[in-house]
Write a protein that holds these residues in place. Sequence first.
Motif, short mmCIF file in Angstrom:
data_model
loop_
_atom_site.label_atom_id
_atom_site.label_comp_id
_atom_site.label_asym_id
_atom_site.label_seq_id
_atom_site.Cartn_x
_atom_site.Cartn_y
_atom_site.Cartn_z
N LEU A 51 0.85 -1.18 0.00
CA LEU A 51 0.00 0.00 0.00
C LEU A 51 0.89 1.24 0.00
N ASP A 55 -1.99 5.05 -3.48
CA ASP A 55 -3.18 4.22 -3.30
C ASP A 55 -4.18 4.91 -2.38
N CYS A 58 -5.45 8.34 -4.01
CA CYS A 58 -6.34 8.04 -5.15
C CYS A 58 -7.70 7.55 -4.66
#
Length: 70
Positions: A51, A55, A58
Motif C-alpha cells: 500500500l 493508493d 487516489c
Amino acid sequence: MEKVKFKVKNMECKSCANAIEKKLRSMAGVKAIDIDLQDKIINIQHDNPNLCQDDLTCAVEDMGYKVQVI
C-alpha cells in the motif's frame, strides 16, 4: 508501521470525514486514521508493504475530493 499525511481541500463536514474514514479503513493494512476536520488533515498508519501513498490519496480522490500531499 508506515505513516501517510495529506490534506483534503474540500472536506467540509463530519459526514465527509466519516465517508473518507470508512473508505480508508476498508483498505488492507490500514491500522489507524486521525482526521483533523478543522485543518482538513488526514494522518494514516498502515502496515501493508503493498500500500503506497498514491493508493490512499487516489482512493480519496475517487470519492470526489481534492487531495494535497503535505
